[in-house]
Design a protein around this motif. Structure first.
Motif, PDB file in Angstrom:
ATOM      1  N   HIS A  32       0.842  -1.071  -0.088  1.00 41.25           N
ATOM      2  CA  HIS A  32       0.060   0.010   0.079  1.00 41.25           C
ATOM      3  C   HIS A  32       0.830   1.173   0.064  1.00 41.25           C
ATOM      4  CE1 HIS A  32      -3.828   2.441   0.617  1.00 41.25           C
ATOM      5  NE2 HIS A  32      -2.830   3.089   1.506  1.00 41.25           N
ATOM      6  N   ARG A  33       1.985   1.273   0.812  1.00 51.85           N
ATOM      7  CA  ARG A  33       2.686   2.318   0.939  1.00 51.85           C
ATOM      8  C   ARG A  33       3.427   2.680  -0.503  1.00 51.85           C
ATOM      9  NH1 ARG A  33       3.466   0.550   6.062  1.00 51.85           N
ATOM     10  NH2 ARG A  33       5.391  -0.782   5.382  1.00 51.85           N
ATOM     11  N   THR A  34       3.814   1.556  -0.939  1.00 53.16           N
ATOM     12  CA  THR A  34       4.513   1.610  -2.228  1.00 53.16           C
ATOM     13  C   THR A  34       3.665   2.209  -3.432  1.00 53.16           C
ATOM     14  OG1 THR A  34       5.843  -0.148  -1.742  1.00 53.16           O
ATOM     15  CG2 THR A  34       6.091   0.207  -4.062  1.00 53.16           C
ATOM     16  N   LEU A  35       2.292   1.602  -3.323  1.00 49.78           N
ATOM     17  CA  LEU A  35       1.472   2.238  -4.395  1.00 49.78           C
ATOM     18  C   LEU A  35       1.068   3.741  -4.030  1.00 49.78           C
ATOM     19  CD1 LEU A  35      -1.066  -0.496  -4.454  1.00 49.78           C
ATOM     20  CD2 LEU A  35       0.921  -0.380  -5.917  1.00 49.78           C
ATOM     21  N   MET A  36       1.127   4.092  -3.081  1.00 51.47           N
ATOM     22  CA  MET A  36       0.702   5.581  -2.616  1.00 51.47           C
ATOM     23  C   MET A  36       2.180   6.298  -3.275  1.00 51.47           C
ATOM     24  SD  MET A  36      -2.185   5.609  -1.540  1.00 51.47           S
ATOM     25  CE  MET A  36      -1.876   7.565  -0.889  1.00 51.47           C
ATOM     26  N   ASN A  37       3.383   5.697  -3.007  1.00 53.45           N
ATOM     27  CA  ASN A  37       4.442   6.520  -3.495  1.00 53.45           C
ATOM     28  C   ASN A  37       4.468   6.519  -4.900  1.00 53.45           C
ATOM     29  OD1 ASN A  37       5.536   7.134  -0.811  1.00 53.45           O
ATOM     30  ND2 ASN A  37       6.698   4.999  -0.743  1.00 53.45           N
ATOM     31  N   ILE A  38       4.136   5.538  -5.671  1.00 54.86           N
ATOM     32  CA  ILE A  38       4.056   5.647  -7.033  1.00 54.86           C
ATOM     33  C   ILE A  38       3.162   6.606  -7.440  1.00 54.86           C
ATOM     34  CG2 ILE A  38       2.937   4.398  -9.290  1.00 54.86           C
ATOM     35  CD1 ILE A  38       4.006   1.724  -7.812  1.00 54.86           C
ATOM     36  N   GLU A  39       1.739   6.841  -7.083  1.00 54.69           N
ATOM     37  CA  GLU A  39       0.909   7.980  -7.382  1.00 54.69           C
ATOM     38  C   GLU A  39       1.738   9.379  -6.887  1.00 54.69           C
ATOM     39  OE1 GLU A  39      -2.432   6.975  -5.207  1.00 54.69           O
ATOM     40  OE2 GLU A  39      -3.374   5.888  -6.909  1.00 54.69           O
ATOM     41  N   GLN A  40       2.246   9.340  -5.677  1.00 52.02           N
ATOM     42  CA  GLN A  40       2.839  10.704  -5.528  1.00 52.02           C
ATOM     43  C   GLN A  40       4.028  11.383  -6.238  1.00 52.02           C
ATOM     44  OE1 GLN A  40       3.639  10.181  -1.310  1.00 52.02           O
ATOM     45  NE2 GLN A  40       1.524  10.637  -0.789  1.00 52.02           N
ATOM     46  N   SER A  41       4.555  10.166  -6.961  1.00 54.00           N
ATOM     47  CA  SER A  41       5.590  10.508  -7.841  1.00 54.00           C
ATOM     48  C   SER A  41       5.079  10.839  -9.527  1.00 54.00           C
ATOM     49  CB  SER A  41       6.821   9.219  -8.013  1.00 54.00           C
ATOM     50  OG  SER A  41       7.441   8.929  -6.677  1.00 54.00           O
ATOM     51  N   GLY A  42       3.949  10.415  -9.576  1.00 53.12           N
ATOM     52  CA  GLY A  42       3.359  10.987 -11.047  1.00 53.12           C
ATOM     53  C   GLY A  42       3.182   9.684 -11.586  1.00 53.12           C
ATOM     54  N   GLY A  43       3.322   8.388 -11.075  1.00 55.81           N
ATOM     55  CA  GLY A  43       3.048   7.349 -11.888  1.00 55.81           C
ATOM     56  C   GLY A  43       1.534   6.863 -11.910  1.00 55.81           C
ATOM     57  N   ARG A  44       1.446   5.904 -12.737  1.00 51.44           N
ATOM     58  CA  ARG A  44       0.063   5.269 -12.682  1.00 51.44           C
ATOM     59  C   ARG A  44       0.345   3.642 -12.024  1.00 51.44           C
ATOM     60  NH1 ARG A  44      -1.506   1.441 -15.896  1.00 51.44           N
ATOM     61  NH2 ARG A  44      -3.778   1.119 -16.252  1.00 51.44           N
ATOM     62  N   VAL A  45      -0.543   3.388 -11.185  1.00 53.40           N
ATOM     63  CA  VAL A  45      -0.449   2.092 -10.712  1.00 53.40           C
ATOM     64  C   VAL A  45      -1.299   1.209 -11.380  1.00 53.40           C
ATOM     65  CG1 VAL A  45      -1.295   0.737  -8.534  1.00 53.40           C
ATOM     66  CG2 VAL A  45      -0.469   3.005  -8.226  1.00 53.40           C
ATOM     67  N   PRO A  46      -0.849   0.323 -11.836  1.00 54.59           N
ATOM     68  CA  PRO A  46      -1.562  -0.927 -12.736  1.00 54.59           C
ATOM     69  C   PRO A  46      -2.781  -1.429 -11.978  1.00 54.59           C
ATOM     70  CG  PRO A  46       0.845  -1.519 -12.533  1.00 54.59           C
ATOM     71  CD  PRO A  46       0.590  -0.415 -11.544  1.00 54.59           C
ATOM     72  N   SER A  47      -3.819  -1.796 -12.788  1.00 57.85           N
ATOM     73  CA  SER A  47      -5.321  -2.078 -12.063  1.00 57.85           C
ATOM     74  C   SER A  47      -4.961  -3.297 -11.245  1.00 57.85           C
ATOM     75  CB  SER A  47      -6.228  -1.908 -13.372  1.00 57.85           C
ATOM     76  OG  SER A  47      -5.716  -3.209 -14.336  1.00 57.85           O
ATOM     77  N   ARG A  48      -4.122  -4.397 -11.843  1.00 60.63           N
ATOM     78  CA  ARG A  48      -4.105  -5.656 -11.017  1.00 60.63           C
ATOM     79  C   ARG A  48      -3.670  -5.424  -9.566  1.00 60.63           C
ATOM     80  NH1 ARG A  48       0.689  -5.749 -13.526  1.00 60.63           N
ATOM     81  NH2 ARG A  48       2.478  -6.685 -12.291  1.00 60.63           N
ATOM     82  N   LEU A  49      -2.431  -4.286  -9.495  1.00 64.50           N
ATOM     83  CA  LEU A  49      -2.037  -4.077  -8.161  1.00 64.50           C
ATOM     84  C   LEU A  49      -3.106  -3.199  -7.459  1.00 64.50           C
ATOM     85  CD1 LEU A  49       1.827  -3.260  -9.213  1.00 64.50           C
ATOM     86  CD2 LEU A  49       0.792  -5.241  -8.115  1.00 64.50           C
ATOM     87  N   ARG A  50      -3.831  -2.426  -8.018  1.00 65.41           N
ATOM     88  CA  ARG A  50      -4.691  -1.676  -7.292  1.00 65.41           C
ATOM     89  C   ARG A  50      -5.883  -2.347  -6.775  1.00 65.41           C
ATOM     90  NH1 ARG A  50      -4.372   2.439  -5.316  1.00 65.41           N
ATOM     91  NH2 ARG A  50      -3.781   3.544  -7.205  1.00 65.41           N
TER      92      ARG A  50
END
Length: 71
Positions: free
Chosen positions: A33-51
């Motif tokens: 969860h923290r990693t996915l939040m960091n991806i979003e905060q860095s301007g990246g897109r989280v793959p739907s399977r990980l979401r």
């Protein structure tokens, strides 16, 4: 950390979660969860399977918390 590095970390956590016991899965989910939040905060897109995995694990944790409630 770059978005690509964060995505690689999230994918590694995904594999670990699928192979983990229930006890270990909670901590791994927190890391995911923290990693996915960091991806979003860095301007990246989280793959739907990980979401979806993140949300499924959250649902499971919520259900587990109700198993311990007295009736």
């Amino acid at each position: 950390m770059t978005v690509e590095h964060l995505l690689s970390r999230a994918e590694a956590l995904e594999t670990k979660i699928h192979n983990a016991s229930d006890v270990d899965r909670y901590e791994l989910h927190q890391q995911l969860h923290r990693t996915l939040m960091n991806i979003e905060q860095s301007g990246g897109r989280v793959p739907s399977r990980l979401r979806r995995l993140d949300l499924d694990l959250l649902d499971q944790e919520i259900e587990d918390s109700f198993d311990n409630m007295p009736v």
